[in-house]
Motif scaffolding. Sequence first.
Motif, PDB file in Angstrom:
ATOM      1  N   LEU A  81       0.830  -1.201   0.000  1.00  0.00           N
ATOM      2  CA  LEU A  81       0.000   0.000   0.000  1.00  0.00           C
ATOM      3  C   LEU A  81       0.868   1.257   0.000  1.00  0.00           C
ATOM      4  N   VAL A  82       1.990   1.207   0.715  1.00  0.00           N
ATOM      5  CA  VAL A  82       2.914   2.343   0.722  1.00  0.00           C
ATOM      6  C   VAL A  82       3.537   2.522  -0.666  1.00  0.00           C
TER       7      VAL A  82
ATOM      8  N   ARG B  71       0.549   7.137   2.792  1.00  0.00           N
ATOM      9  CA  ARG B  71       1.552   8.168   2.587  1.00  0.00           C
ATOM     10  C   ARG B  71       2.291   8.511   3.879  1.00  0.00           C
ATOM     11  N   ALA B  72       3.439   9.154   3.706  1.00  0.00           N
ATOM     12  CA  ALA B  72       4.264   9.527   4.851  1.00  0.00           C
ATOM     13  C   ALA B  72       3.459  10.349   5.846  1.00  0.00           C
TER      14      ALA B  72
ATOM     15  N   ALA C 203      12.200  -2.319   8.885  1.00  0.00           N
ATOM     16  CA  ALA C 203      12.449  -2.148   7.451  1.00  0.00           C
ATOM     17  C   ALA C 203      12.461  -0.686   7.028  1.00  0.00           C
ATOM     18  N   GLY C 204      12.185   0.216   7.974  1.00  0.00           N
ATOM     19  CA  GLY C 204      12.189   1.628   7.650  1.00  0.00           C
ATOM     20  C   GLY C 204      10.929   2.107   6.968  1.00  0.00           C
ATOM     21  N   VAL C 205       9.884   1.274   6.955  1.00  0.00           N
ATOM     22  CA  VAL C 205       8.622   1.649   6.322  1.00  0.00           C
ATOM     23  C   VAL C 205       7.782   2.522   7.240  1.00  0.00           C
ATOM     24  N   ALA C 206       7.860   2.244   8.533  1.00  0.00           N
ATOM     25  CA  ALA C 206       7.050   2.959   9.521  1.00  0.00           C
ATOM     26  C   ALA C 206       7.911   3.365  10.704  1.00  0.00           C
TER      27      ALA C 206
ATOM     28  N   MET D 143      12.708  10.041   2.723  1.00  0.00           N
ATOM     29  CA  MET D 143      13.431  11.114   2.057  1.00  0.00           C
ATOM     30  C   MET D 143      13.453  12.394   2.881  1.00  0.00           C
ATOM     31  N   ARG D 144      12.688  12.426   3.987  1.00  0.00           N
ATOM     32  CA  ARG D 144      12.587  13.664   4.745  1.00  0.00           C
ATOM     33  C   ARG D 144      13.729  13.761   5.744  1.00  0.00           C
TER      34      ARG D 144
END
Length: 435
Positions: free
Chosen positions: A18-19, A25-26, A57-60, A74-75
Amino acid sequence: MEIVGNSAAAIFESIRGLVQAGHLRAGQELPTVRDLAASLGVNRNTVSSAYKRLVSAGVATTQGRLGTTIRDPMRLGEAEGSRPGCRLMDLAGGNPDPEWLPDIVQVLAQRPQPAALYGAPAVHPELEALAIAWMQGDCPPAFQIDIAGGAVDAVERLLACHLVPGDKVAVENPCFVSSVNTLRVAGLQPAPVGMDGKGMIPAELEAALAQGAQAVILTPRAQNPTGCALGARRAAEIRGVLSRHPNALVIVDDHFAMLATDRYFNVIPANARRWALVRSVSKALGPDLRLAVVASDDHTSSALRLRLTAGTHWVSHLLQQAVIGCLTSPAINARIEGARDRYAERRSLLRRLLQERGIATAASTDGLNVWMPMETDSQPLVLELARHGWLTRGGASFGVPSPCHGVRLTISSLAADDAVRFADDLAAAMKRLAL
């Protein structure tokens, strides 16, 4: 948008998909573990495991009871320095005064250097000898020397040696901007530790470690942004806390060592299993001279060398030769002493001028900055000063996780007459804003 799956792996893949598709979204908050478990008809532990994997995993990112949100890889937060061409008087950049930096090209010209080829030692033997003498007595006696591409690079590599995404790292609050960015990029969670005028508060550090922090990053002197330095008593108290958590990775970022006026007091306990003392040359020799010395235990050094292997990521021997030339030059060492005195004079002058106008600054100060604590949001004052020609940096850059109240003022290039004018403008701005 619908999250599906009856196993942790399936739920993880569903959310990640979904991401990737842009449906999540972020910054978007995920359902609570309880609510998602109920809607999917699975055990809460299954959802909890999926969420933990998303964080790893750095997704959340997770904030405990405050929930789990989608992370923006990216932020980044703010960084040191100021944009070139700014017409405002720069009191925000955190840079040293260029007039006190050595001419590196001239230094290299005086040191003929044969080409360093693949297979050469990652650390130049002469620099290693200088580094050993520099570190001796300031950390546990059995240590190895490595060279990294600056203090921030060293910290990032040290964290990667021992931690995995999702781990908590105890950091000072307020905190150096690059440390916050380093943790965010690595998918690590900052565990803020409050500070007083003497440095990290030991009880809060103890609590952070007890709550699962796997590492601690602390600044022994010239803390950025406050300028705070650990005295002998506070260092001993922190060393006592760390001795009760010997498995925690201890990273001591002594970035201002070459120019510090405050004494260094060791915080690394004798029983620490994973530790590193990092000292950079950037403030004294120039930010573009990307080099920091790292002293660490044998295991940490071995892991670090895997990331600094000659042939892939070693620090250029040209840079190492430049540092050797600077450290062994009586003229440049005298120049460093002059810079140390000049920075101390400028810090003292600005603090005195502000005090005369009833403006409080941090009680303990070293480094290139003066910290002005505030009780309210600093942004209106930062904007008001900009309208009158001054570029300053507010607390939004340094708070973990939320902005702190204060303004950091870089004094490195602040001449005496400009300091008087700034103090007057600051007092007037605070009066206009009723601060």
